[in-house]
Scaffold this motif. Structure first.
Motif, PDB file in Angstrom:
ATOM      1  N   PRO A  76       0.797  -1.082  -0.175  1.00  0.00           N
ATOM      2  CA  PRO A  76      -0.084  -0.076   0.047  1.00  0.00           C
ATOM      3  C   PRO A  76       0.817   1.273   0.219  1.00  0.00           C
ATOM      4  O   PRO A  76       1.848   1.490   0.677  1.00  0.00           O
ATOM      5  CB  PRO A  76      -0.738  -0.170   1.298  1.00  0.00           C
ATOM      6  N   THR A 107      -4.751  -6.473   4.479  1.00  0.00           N
ATOM      7  CA  THR A 107      -6.032  -6.218   4.294  1.00  0.00           C
ATOM      8  C   THR A 107      -6.110  -5.024   3.211  1.00  0.00           C
ATOM      9  O   THR A 107      -7.013  -4.920   2.532  1.00  0.00           O
ATOM     10  CB  THR A 107      -6.606  -5.604   5.731  1.00  0.00           C
ATOM     11  N   ASP A 108      -4.960  -3.908   3.231  1.00  0.00           N
ATOM     12  CA  ASP A 108      -5.231  -3.074   2.263  1.00  0.00           C
ATOM     13  C   ASP A 108      -4.805  -3.361   0.984  1.00  0.00           C
ATOM     14  O   ASP A 108      -5.137  -2.551  -0.054  1.00  0.00           O
ATOM     15  CB  ASP A 108      -4.249  -1.729   2.902  1.00  0.00           C
ATOM     16  N   ASN A 109      -3.854  -4.423   0.789  1.00  0.00           N
ATOM     17  CA  ASN A 109      -3.114  -4.913  -0.437  1.00  0.00           C
ATOM     18  C   ASN A 109      -3.482  -6.060  -1.008  1.00  0.00           C
ATOM     19  O   ASN A 109      -3.111  -6.347  -2.205  1.00  0.00           O
ATOM     20  CB  ASN A 109      -1.658  -4.339  -0.457  1.00  0.00           C
ATOM     21  N   SER A 110      -3.864  -7.115  -0.330  1.00  0.00           N
ATOM     22  CA  SER A 110      -4.058  -8.501  -0.774  1.00  0.00           C
ATOM     23  C   SER A 110      -2.818  -9.203  -1.199  1.00  0.00           C
ATOM     24  O   SER A 110      -2.800 -10.383  -0.558  1.00  0.00           O
ATOM     25  CB  SER A 110      -5.148  -8.872  -1.863  1.00  0.00           C
ATOM     26  N   THR A 142      -5.413 -12.794   3.416  1.00  0.00           N
ATOM     27  CA  THR A 142      -5.986 -11.635   3.923  1.00  0.00           C
ATOM     28  C   THR A 142      -5.535 -11.085   5.432  1.00  0.00           C
ATOM     29  O   THR A 142      -5.736 -10.146   5.701  1.00  0.00           O
ATOM     30  CB  THR A 142      -7.691 -12.028   4.102  1.00  0.00           C
ATOM     31  N   GLN A 369      -2.225   0.419  -9.611  1.00  0.00           N
ATOM     32  CA  GLN A 369      -3.294  -0.434  -9.132  1.00  0.00           C
ATOM     33  C   GLN A 369      -3.564  -1.685 -10.015  1.00  0.00           C
ATOM     34  O   GLN A 369      -3.802  -1.456 -11.329  1.00  0.00           O
ATOM     35  CB  GLN A 369      -4.514   0.128  -8.517  1.00  0.00           C
ATOM     36  N   ASP A 371      -6.351  -5.311 -10.326  1.00  0.00           N
ATOM     37  CA  ASP A 371      -7.396  -6.166 -10.001  1.00  0.00           C
ATOM     38  C   ASP A 371      -7.009  -7.501 -10.112  1.00  0.00           C
ATOM     39  O   ASP A 371      -6.416  -7.792 -11.089  1.00  0.00           O
ATOM     40  CB  ASP A 371      -8.529  -6.083 -11.082  1.00  0.00           C
ATOM     41  N   LEU A 375     -10.377  -9.632  -4.769  1.00  0.00           N
ATOM     42  CA  LEU A 375      -9.794  -9.377  -3.550  1.00  0.00           C
ATOM     43  C   LEU A 375      -9.387  -7.765  -3.569  1.00  0.00           C
ATOM     44  O   LEU A 375      -9.678  -7.356  -4.596  1.00  0.00           O
ATOM     45  CB  LEU A 375      -8.426 -10.120  -3.194  1.00  0.00           C
ATOM     46  N   THR A 376      -8.906  -7.315  -2.554  1.00  0.00           N
ATOM     47  CA  THR A 376      -8.395  -5.618  -2.456  1.00  0.00           C
ATOM     48  C   THR A 376      -7.619  -5.509  -3.777  1.00  0.00           C
ATOM     49  O   THR A 376      -6.629  -6.386  -3.775  1.00  0.00           O
ATOM     50  CB  THR A 376      -7.960  -5.456  -1.248  1.00  0.00           C
ATOM     51  N   ARG A 378      -4.324  -4.670  -5.892  1.00  0.00           N
ATOM     52  CA  ARG A 378      -3.013  -4.706  -5.514  1.00  0.00           C
ATOM     53  C   ARG A 378      -2.397  -3.296  -6.113  1.00  0.00           C
ATOM     54  O   ARG A 378      -2.487  -3.088  -7.222  1.00  0.00           O
ATOM     55  CB  ARG A 378      -2.402  -5.908  -6.070  1.00  0.00           C
TER      56      ARG A 378
END
Length: 389
Positions: A76, A107-110, A142, A369, A371, A375-376, A378
């Motif tokens: 992140p 949690t922020d970045n997977s 996670t 960034q 997908d 998930l969150t 990346r």
């Protein structure tokens, strides 16, 4: 339009049916030049970039890349996360604090990790001849407890050709290549004891413990091959392109351990588990203006989800977010033929980048960034430097 969507989807499904079992995802570099514009420019690649993009680029002007180095990291990119990383690397955090920091980062970045790629080669004037190495290591999950460590490495040797065709105002470029490669990965799904590997690597389990955990991990590797092909059509400033990568690719995998590789150079080369590469198909458009001038803008749009893109358009052409979620779009502005500014959207996720292009040296940096599927998203930062003639 719906009939066209169905026809394209059926064609892609038939091409994918060549793969018999659990396709292996191709490993490619995180290229700062492409990522800065949303990852949308490789369809119209030239020079060394054509080894990772469209082989039609081999039909363009010739260039010799003496060395091309890319480095990237996944984390992140916000002040709080950077401070957390500094605390973690300082060695003063307790085990409980370290776990909490890593949990928050995941949690922020997977995914957290780093990678690099290095290579060289000639590309252009109808020929592509090059070699490169791509490697990365990821912590995926996670939270730390239950996370997995994924290590991937691939050495490639590429031979390709390109053919330019000029018909009045229409310029066509076509190309293809064959890649022989050696792949060496952590076993499918990654190493399950991510918590112990990370904490021992940070020194929490005492000296020498990381080597003990690491040595017993199983690696899967083998020799494989794949084909790539593509074409572009240009009329004035407008270009259209299509490329297919990892066609008919497969690799025969065998297993070994990290210990056996380190102490006995036991790299598996004659595995019996044949796995197919998962092919990708990309189509798109580009607009390039005043490319030899002091101010040269360019715009790119492409999709590697052709059925999804056509379905999104046919369902609701006014649904901009839905359409952009199936594609990559970006822009590049070259100033004084040296400085480059980039920006783009990778499936609705923002990317920014910049570069400098001198006669012998080129450098690029990007913040992007991506997908990664449910998930969150990346976040990553990447940098690249190249020495070319």
């Amino acid at each position: 339009m719906k009939r066209l969507s169905f026809a394209v989807a059926l064609t892609v499904a038939l091409l994918n049916s060549v793969s018999g079992m659990s396709p292996l995802e191709s490993l490619t570099r995180q290229d700062a030049r492409s990522l800065g514009s949303g990852g949308a420019s490789l369809l119209f690649s030239t020079g060394y970039d054509s080894f990772f993009g469209n082989p039609a680029g081999f039909s363009g002007p010739g260039s010799l890349t003496l060395g091309d180095l890319s480095l990237w990291g996944y984390m992140p990119m916000n002040p709080g996360s950077i401070n957390s990383m500094e605390t973690l690397s300082s060695g003063y955090a307790t085990v409980t604090e370290a776990e909490a920091i890593i949990d928050e980062l995941l949690t922020d970045n997977s995914e957290l990790g780093f990678g690099g790629a290095v290579g060289l080669g000639w590309a252009g004037k109808g020929l592509g001849l090059g070699a490169n190495l791509v490697s990365e290591a990821l912590l995926s999950g996670t939270k730390l407890d239950g996370s997995r460590v994924i290590v991937r490495n691939q050495v490639n040797a590429i031979v390709g050709f390109g053919l330019p065709i000029k018909l009045g105002l229409v310029e066509i470029a076509a190309g293809a290549d064959v890649r022989a490669f050696y792949r060496l990965d952590s076993v499918a799904g990654g190493w399950a004891d991510g918590r112990d590997l990370v904490l021992s690597g940070l020194g929490y389990y005492g000296p020498g413990q990381f080597e003990n955990y690491f040595a017993s991990e199983v690696m899967s590797g083998g020799i494989g091959y794949a084909f790539d092909a593509g074409a572009t059509l240009t009329i004035g400033p407008l270009s259209a392109g299509f490329m297919a990568r990892d066609l008919f690719g497969s690799v025969a995998l065998g297993e070994t351990t990290v210990y056996d590789i380190e102490h006995d150079s036991d790299f598996p080369t004659d595995g019996t588990d044949v796995v197919e590469l998962e092919p990708t198909y990309t189509a798109g458009l580009a607009l390039k203006f005043n490319q030899s001038g002091l101010v040269a803008p360019a715009f790119f749009a492409e999709t590697d989800d052709i059925p999804g893109f056509l379905d999104a358009i046919s369902t609701d052409i006014a649904d901009t977010d839905g359409i952009l979620a199936t594609m990559k779009a970006g822009a590049e502005l070259r100033l004084l033929r040296i400085f480059i500014l980039r920006g783009g959207l990778n499936k609705n996720l923002l990317s920014l980048g910049a570069g400098i292009d001198l006669y012998l040296i080129r450098g690029d940096i990007a913040l992007s960034q991506e997908d990664i599927g449910g998930l969150t998203p990346r976040t990553g930062i990447s940098a690249r430097v190249a020495l070319k003639l």
